[in-house]
Design an enzyme around this catalytic site. Sequence first.
Site, short mmCIF file in Angstrom:
data_model
loop_
_atom_site.label_atom_id
_atom_site.label_comp_id
_atom_site.label_asym_id
_atom_site.label_seq_id
_atom_site.Cartn_x
_atom_site.Cartn_y
_atom_site.Cartn_z
N HIS A 16 0.82 -1.21 0.00
CA HIS A 16 0.00 0.00 0.00
C HIS A 16 0.85 1.25 0.00
O HIS A 16 2.01 1.22 0.38
CB HIS A 16 -0.91 0.01 1.23
CG HIS A 16 -1.97 -1.02 1.14
ND1 HIS A 16 -1.88 -2.19 1.81
CD2 HIS A 16 -3.09 -1.05 0.42
CE1 HIS A 16 -2.95 -2.92 1.52
NE2 HIS A 16 -3.69 -2.25 0.68
N SER A 252 -8.29 2.47 3.87
CA SER A 252 -8.69 1.08 4.06
C SER A 252 -7.62 0.14 3.51
O SER A 252 -7.04 0.39 2.46
CB SER A 252 -10.02 0.84 3.37
OG SER A 252 -10.12 -0.50 3.01
N LYS A 253 -7.42 -0.96 4.24
CA LYS A 253 -6.30 -1.84 3.91
C LYS A 253 -6.52 -2.67 2.66
O LYS A 253 -5.59 -3.00 1.96
CB LYS A 253 -6.05 -2.79 5.09
CG LYS A 253 -4.77 -2.49 5.79
CD LYS A 253 -4.30 -3.61 6.64
CE LYS A 253 -2.87 -3.29 7.05
NZ LYS A 253 -2.26 -4.27 7.86
N ARG A 254 -7.75 -2.98 2.38
CA ARG A 254 -8.00 -3.93 1.32
C ARG A 254 -8.23 -3.30 -0.04
O ARG A 254 -8.58 -3.96 -1.00
CB ARG A 254 -9.20 -4.80 1.68
CG ARG A 254 -8.94 -5.64 2.89
CD ARG A 254 -8.92 -7.09 2.55
NE ARG A 254 -7.98 -7.79 3.39
CZ ARG A 254 -7.51 -8.99 3.12
NH1 ARG A 254 -7.88 -9.62 2.05
NH2 ARG A 254 -6.67 -9.58 3.93
N GLU A 255 -8.11 -1.98 -0.08
CA GLU A 255 -8.46 -1.34 -1.33
C GLU A 255 -7.32 -1.36 -2.33
O GLU A 255 -6.24 -0.87 -2.08
CB GLU A 255 -8.90 0.10 -1.06
CG GLU A 255 -10.35 0.18 -0.66
CD GLU A 255 -10.72 1.56 -0.20
OE1 GLU A 255 -10.09 2.53 -0.65
OE2 GLU A 255 -11.63 1.65 0.62
#
Length: 492
Positions: A16, A252-255
Amino acid sequence: MTVVTRFAPSPTWYLHIWSLRTVLYNYLYSKKNNGKFMLRVEDTDQSRLVEGSVENLLLVLASVWLIPDEGPNNPGDKGPYFQSERLDIYNEHMKTLLEKDKAYHCFCSSERLDELRAEQKDLWLPTRYDGNCRFMEAFEVQKKLDEGCSHTIRLKVPKNKKVSFQDMIRGKIEVDTKDIDDQVLMKSDGFPTYHFAVIVDDHLMEVSHVIRGEEWVPSTPKHVLIYEAFEWEQPIFAHLPLLLGKSKKKLSKREWDVSVESFLEKWYLPEAILNYISLLGWNPKTTEEIFSMNELIQRFELSDVHKSGAVFEEERLEWFNTKYMSSMDTDTLYNKLMTYLRRYDNTFKEFLESQDESYVKTILSELKTRLRRLSEFRELTDFFFENPTDTDTELLINPKMKIPDLATVRKWLELTKVILEKQKSNFESIDQIKEVFIAEIKAAEMKNGQVLWPVRVALSMKKFSPGALELLYILWREKSIERISKVLKDIS
Ligand code: GLU
């Protein structure tokens, strides 16, 4: 002291943008101090591994030139660099802690631990281990081990003690051990927990500075206790502020949208990405904003990193990107464009290669001051390569510019055609076009905008495009006459 920093990702997802900032600060700090920057892969939680993520990570780091001095791709004498290949080392060190009576076996079943947690929650108590196995007699422990009973190993957290550490960004942080759980160091599957492995590795790899996200602040007192248990010197800590989204919420972590790859895929230049994120949390103490990698290395100070979260805005990244592109010489930018196209849009690359190279470069050179991303090049330039097919009469009329009807459009396009026909050869520069047109428009007692609007539209058939003079320069005389004649025919 030799400065050794490290990035220690768990290979669970994309890299990220905030992790890239962690990598960058680790990199800058080590380079500034003639130190070493290491990469270690923390893959002990096998259930969370995502296949291919390490390869991806290495590729992304190489794409932005943040190459570790030591790591899986370029081993030194501190390997292996995957924690899953270091299990013997952890076992050895676990033995040492048990011998020193700093850790103990815990045979509590997961059901018991669940019940305990539920009871504590009901009573609004902090959930932590109750020390059930902490005082088990040695012979009893041995018996259970001989019977092959499933167990974990926990740290014997000392009672009534203050644990403290100095953080380069946050100052001194102190916690009472009554607030620290007897944490698990070794899981029942024989794999170490993150807390245990990270200490053993940072120590053996001689890491001098642990620079990581602030989400690790609460874990650091536990880490300090492990250092103390081993009687090892603790490294210097620096916990970086959060990166927030525009809504001031944590990204957000999953984006996928906040993954470095997605920004590379949108063709942001690595230098623009690095320059922008360097400023997210770090105060360079000047109003300047554009820094080369060497300047960043010279100026970067961990003590100038602030505590409060920084907001990540893609519009700002676009601004940096445009700055970098417009200051780059066109040949270099052209090569970059081709490199990107090879990776992401080979069909368009082949198409561009079939065109006159100097024509493509002229387009790029005129467009680079307004391109936000290289990925816009394709959509913004299609009309340079193909004559617009349909004539949008509504777009040609522009009452605000005093072009109320097609008759007016016709008048100005005819004037332009005459000017272009009078001009025997191609224009040498935009300045020359400007000179010729301004004189002619003045002679015809017109206003610039009146003439230039229909010309711009006739040449591009776009709502937005470079200005008329730039288009005349890029398209050259003949192509411009051809397009204007077609529009004149369509509206007659
Ligand atoms: N493996 C941890 C993570 O993925 C590393 C934390 C640290 O830097 O100590 O965030």
